[in-house]
Each structure stands twice: as structure tokens, then as C-alpha cells.
Motif scaffolding. Structure first.
Motif, mmCIF file in Angstrom:
data_model
loop_
_atom_site.group_PDB
_atom_site.id
_atom_site.type_symbol
_atom_site.label_atom_id
_atom_site.label_comp_id
_atom_site.label_asym_id
_atom_site.label_seq_id
_atom_site.Cartn_x
_atom_site.Cartn_y
_atom_site.Cartn_z
ATOM 1 N N SER A 53 0.814 -1.236 0.000
ATOM 2 C CA SER A 53 0.000 0.000 0.000
ATOM 3 C C SER A 53 0.836 1.270 0.000
ATOM 4 N N MET A 54 2.092 1.173 -0.337
ATOM 5 C CA MET A 54 2.891 2.397 -0.379
ATOM 6 C C MET A 54 2.680 3.119 -1.709
ATOM 7 N N LEU A 55 2.374 2.340 -2.727
ATOM 8 C CA LEU A 55 2.022 2.917 -4.022
ATOM 9 C C LEU A 55 0.578 2.554 -4.320
ATOM 10 N N ARG A 56 -0.140 3.488 -4.894
ATOM 11 C CA ARG A 56 -1.523 3.211 -5.289
ATOM 12 C C ARG A 56 -1.490 2.683 -6.715
#
Lengths: 303, 267
Positions: A53-56
Motif C-alpha cells: 500500500s505504499m504505491l496506489r
């Protein structure tokens, strides 16, 4: 128990107009040691960061423990230990401070902290900025392993470690897998992957181009056949051999051939003349990897 | 709630907190120690005031202020501009490092790989910012009040209490703005640049509004127009619009920061 630990369905991430990953689909089952192979820029780290979930993601879906990854994912991450590819820590703090910080975020000290520190010979009393690259990597490993998570997401976990410590890391991973943990190992160090993984995905230009067990991948791949004939063989015989990818004459009686498919029929052709000696070598994962990538296509794109 | 995020955010900045507090304490003490001298020589101060044009007084934040009162003197010499600059530098640097700066130096990745939500991180770091601002404001009033006792200055305790509260809200408005900028950026430098730039623009607008009737309306849009420590100390009041402007700014910027931080890529 979850049927899959990691599942990606057409997962896509674009950074503006540049491609990170595209239509990535694969799944990792409980207890697997799953290798995620690709050169720098193929999209390995992007995939892991989307899963955490660090990048969408731009489109597609990602699941951890059969639960779709959202922007929060807090409880999912409780079950995950992560070693980033490029370890970044609080430089002015000590290793001890960092471990206490992580313990605070996880609701208590890691039960395996002391053991991992001891096995990796890591001294947590020193400031992070004073640590070598290898020792920073050890600290990242302690952080990932100390709470004995169900899933280990490791991005180049042995980077900067000496061979002895690499061995320790693999021993720990094997022990964790024996206890039921799942390992997702992103690496471009292929002997490492070949040694520990039981299944691999090969990623190229942000897409999965092969996904199967290490044994199957190797069994389908290049073999090199070395033959020494009992007597000189004519060029016409050699030229008539079928199913070989490349051929090299080694004197009048020697021959080295690479075979990619239908090894049985190719060997029958080779054995049509009296043979003094023959060996068949399986390709290493590295050679298989180069089959998918060719040479000179190793850089570019996202990491 | 993840108090580990709150604690660590403050621990990391304890040295800077110490230095800013030391600076405020030293400056506050220095200025309050001077006040008896000014009070005893008001006739010279009146001459001094006539020497300067209205424009010059406005540039130094002294337009319409009375040097002879404690509030007026403290505002001109300390609280009107210097104090704003010191606490703004402190909270802007703090805010820049906690979101955008942490993304830039990679420590946000370390934090968010743990079982903590972005909402928790944003909230706890904002609370840490509030605590940091609270300590700076406590040091501000304590180092006016206590040396005031020492030097025989009659500093009103309730005025200091009020100054602490409004000062804290002002600091949170500045820090909150920087926090919101930080939530959008992937580096601390940009946040500091934008926030200080906006603050400088507000100061210029305030000066312009004070020296020219044509640009009088500009003052309405500046923080400095609503920051009146002289009234707080001398009259023990804070205008309702000051509470509203600073309070709403602090709150709205926090909401924007959380909204942006929850939606962005954090590496």
C-alpha cells in the motif's frame, strides 16, 4: 487459512506516463518460497510497494491473505516482515532505538529479536550512520524477522552481506518456511533464487513473462550436451543433427551442442555414431533468465 | 493510536527543540530586561518615534504601537516579527521533515511497512507538531514572565496565559500550513521554501497594507494582521476573528494534510 498469501490480478502501476508494472498476474500460496526475478527496472520493487500500500495501483487488484489491499492495510502488514531493496533508516538514531520504535509500532518487542541479532552478529548499540552497508542490511533483516511474521517480503535481502551472513539468512529463511511462513523473494542474484525458491515468476518490462516451479523452468530450459565420439565424425553428420540450438566442433571427435526442446529425439540423433563419452548439463537459472531477456536488455523502466 | 509515532517524532527533534527554546529564552530575557530602561526614559522614546516615518515604523511592525506599554514594547522588539520568524522556522522545519522529508529520506517506507495506518501517522505527527509548538510557546511566555519578576517588570500572569494560548494557535496555523504542503511533497526543502515564501509574502503584504491606503485591503489576507500580542498583554483580550482565522487555518490545513497523505504514493 488463506488459500493464497499474495494474489495480483492484472495489477498495473504507471508513474505518470512511464510504466512501472503492467497487467501483472500471479499468486503465491502458503508455505511457498516464491522468487520474483527480473533485472533492475523490471518492476519488482514497484510490485512489492503496491502490495504494501505504499504505491496506489493505477488499475488491477492485489490481495494479501485473500484480502484486497487498500490504502490502509494496517492489519495485513502486522502479518508481514519486509526488507526493502534500498534500506533507509533513521540515520541519527541507534539500532536499539530503531528496534524499539518498530516494537512500539507492532505493539511489543519482537520475540526473535535477540536470537536474530546474535545469529547475524549485529550490535544494536551503534548509531545507524556509523554502520556499514552490510550492518544496515542486518538491521533491516532483524526488523523484518523479529516478530516472526507469516509472510516475508524480501527485496534483495542479502545485498551487502558477506557469504557467511548470507548463509545465516538462508538458514533462518529455511527454518521459518519449515514453521509455515511464506517467502516472497525479489532478487536478481539467480544462484540465490535457484537455491531457496520452489517457484518463480520472471518479470520483464513490468510484465510476468514466465511463472512456474523452479524445477519445471529448468527442465524446459537449455541443456548443453558434450559428446566425445569413439572415432572422427564427418561434417555432414554434424550438420544433419536436428533440434540443436547451437553447435560447436571440438576437434575431429568432440562436439558441444545446446538443446532447448525435444531432448530425447536430439540425443537419439547424436548417439547414431559410436560415443566414447557424453554429458548433459542442465542450464542454471541464470542461463534460463538470459533466455527470457537476451543480452543487453537489462536496464531501464521502474525499479 | 500509535504513540510510538508521536514519541519518536519528538525524540528525533529534541535537539532542535532545545536550540529553538534556548534562542527564545535568551531573546525573551534580553528584551524584558530592557523594558525598565525604556519605561524610565519614555520622553526619549517619543522623540525616537517622531524620527521615523510611518512607513519605517510599519516595516518594523511598529505602526500604531506604543513603546511605553509592555505589550507595545514586546510586540515591536520581539513578538511582532522576530518571535514569528523563530517559531515559524521551527515548526516549518518540523512539518517539512515529518511527512515529505520522511518520504524523501526513506523512513516513511520503514514506518508504513509496519501495522500503522497513514491516518495514524498523519494524526500522531500532527499531535507531535502541536506538542512541539506548545513547548515553544510555553518557553516564550515563561521566559518573559520569570525574568520579568527578576527585573521588576509587572508582567500580567493572565496575559501570559492568554498569550500562550493564542501564540500556540498562531504557531499551529503556520505549522499546519507547512504540514499540508509537506503532505503533497516528496522532500523537505520544497515545503520549507513554499512555507517561508508565503510567510514572507504575507509580511510584505502587511507592510504594504500599512503604508499605503491603496493597498489597505491586502492586510486582510495576512497572518500578521490578526496577530496582536500588544492587545493580548496590555488589554488581556484576543479578538474573536483572530481565534477564528488562526484556529480554522490550523484545522483546515490538518484536514487537507491527512486527505493528501492518505491518497499519495509514499515512496
Amino acid at each position: 487459512m488463506s488459500s493464497t498469501v499474495i494474489r495480483c490480478e492484472r495489477l498495473t502501476k504507471y508513474y505518470g506516463k512511464s510504466r512501472g508494472i503492467e497487467d501483472l498476474t500471479f499468486e503465491v500460496r502458503p508455505g511457498q518460497v516464491y522468487g520474483f526475478l527480473g533485472p533492475n527496472g523490471a518492476g519488482k520493487t514497484t510490485t512489492i510497494r503496491c502490495l504494501l500500500s505504499m504505491l496506489r495501483s493505477t488499475s488491477g487488484r492485489a490481495f494479501l491473505f485473500d484480502e484486497e489491499v487498500g490504502v490502509d492495510g494496517r492489519e495485513l502488514r502486522r502479518r508481514i516482515g519486509y526488507v526493502p531493496g534500498d534500506v533507509k533508516l533513521f540515520e541519527k538514531q541507534t539500532g536499539r532505538w530503531t528496534l524499539d520504535y518498530i516494537a512500539g509500532l507492532r505493539g511489543g518487542p519482537g520475540p526473535a529479536e535477540a536470537e536474530i541479532c546474535e545469529r547475524l552478529e549485529f550490535d544494536p548499540t551503534r548509531r545507524v550512520k556509523e554502520l556499514s552497508k552490510g550492518n544496515k542490511q542486518k538491521l533491516a533483516l532483524v526488523i523484518a524477522l523479529m516478530h516472526e511474521p507469516e509472510l516475508l517480503m524480501l527485496d534483495e535481502p542479502t545485498s551487502g552481506l558477506d557469504p557467511l551472513n548470507q548463509q545465516v539468512v538462508f538458514d533462518i529463511l529455511e527454518e521459518r518456511v519449515a514453521k509455515g511462513a511464506t517467502v516472497f523473494l525479489s532478487s536478481h542474484i539467480l544462484p540465490e533464487v535457484e537455491r531457496v525458491c520452489d517457484r518463480v515468476a520472471v518479470i520483464r518490462d513490468g510484465r510476468v513473462v514466465a511463472e512456474e516451479s523452479v524445477d519445471d523452468l529448468l527442465s524446459k530450459a537449455i541443456r548443453t550436451v558434450h559428446v566425445t565420439y569413439a572415432e572422427p565424425v564427418p561434417d555432414a553428420f554434424v550438420d544433419g543433427l536436428r533440434g540443436v540450438t547451437s553447435l560447436e566442433r571440438l576437434g575431429d571427435t568432440g562436439l558441444r551442442a545446446t538443446v532447448t526442446e525435444d531432448i530425447g529425439n536430439t540425443l537419439l540423433g547424436i548417439l547414431a555414431r559410436p560415443v566414447a563419452d557424453i554429458t548433459v548439463e542442465h542450464a542454471s537459472l541464470e542461463e534460463v533468465f538470459l533466455q527470457y531477456y537476451g543480452h543487453g536488455e537489462r536496464e531501464g523502466g521502474a525499479s | 493510536m500509535s504513540w510510538a509515532v508521536f514519541r519518536s517524532t519528538l525524540q528525533i527533534r529534541r535537539t532542535s527543540l532545545l536550540w529553538y527554546s534556548f534562542g527564545l529564552a535568551l531573546y525573551g530575557w534580553f528584551i524584558i530586561a530592557f523594558f525598565p530602561l525604556i519605561e524610565d526614559n519614555l520622553q526619549y522614546m517619543e522623540i525616537f518615534e517622531t524620527v521615523f516615518t510611518e512607513e519605517m515604523m510599519a516595516i518594523f511592525g511598529a505602526a500604531g504601537l506604543n513603546f511605553g506599554t509592555l505589550g507595545g514594547f514586546m510586540t515591536v522588539e520581539y513578538l511582532g516579527l522576530i518571535w514569528v520568524l523563530i517559531v515559524a522556522a521551527a515548526v516549518i522545519t518540523f512539518a517539512a521533515g515529518t511527512l515529505g522529508g520522511a518520504v524523501e529520506d526513506g523512513t516513511m517506507e520503514l514506518t508504513l511497512a509496519q501495522p500503522v495506518s497513514r491516518m495514524q501517522v498523519a494524526l500522531m505527527r500532527y499531535l507531535a507538531l502541536a506538542a512541539y509548538a506548545g513547548i515553544l510557546n510555553f518557553v516564550t511566555v515563561a521566559t518573559i514572565y520569570l525574568p520579568g519578576l527578576l527585573h521588576g517588570v509587572d508582567v500580567p500572569l493572565d496575559g501570559m496565559g492568554l498569550l500562550f494560548l493564542i501564540g500556540w494557535v498562531v504557531t499551529m496555523a503556520i505549522g499546519g500550513f507547512a504540514y499540508a504542503v509537506s503532505a503533497f511533497s516528496s522532500g523537505g526543502g520544497r515545503t520549507i521554501g513554499i512555507s517561508l515564501g508565503v510567510l514572507a509574502a504575507m509580511w510584505l503584504a502587511d507592510v504594504l497594507g500599512n503604508i499605503s491606503e491603496r493597498f489597505d485591503w491586502l492586510s486582510e489576507f495576512t497572518l500578521f494582521n490578526y496577530w496582536k500580542p500588544d492587545v493580548v498583554i496590555d488589554d488581556l483580550t484576543v479578538a474573536g476573528e483572530s481565534w477564528a482565522v488562526f484556529g480554522i487555518t490550523a484545522l483546515v490545513t490538518f484536514v487537507i494534510a491527512v486527505w493528501a497523505f492518505r491518497r499519495r504514493d509514499v515512496v
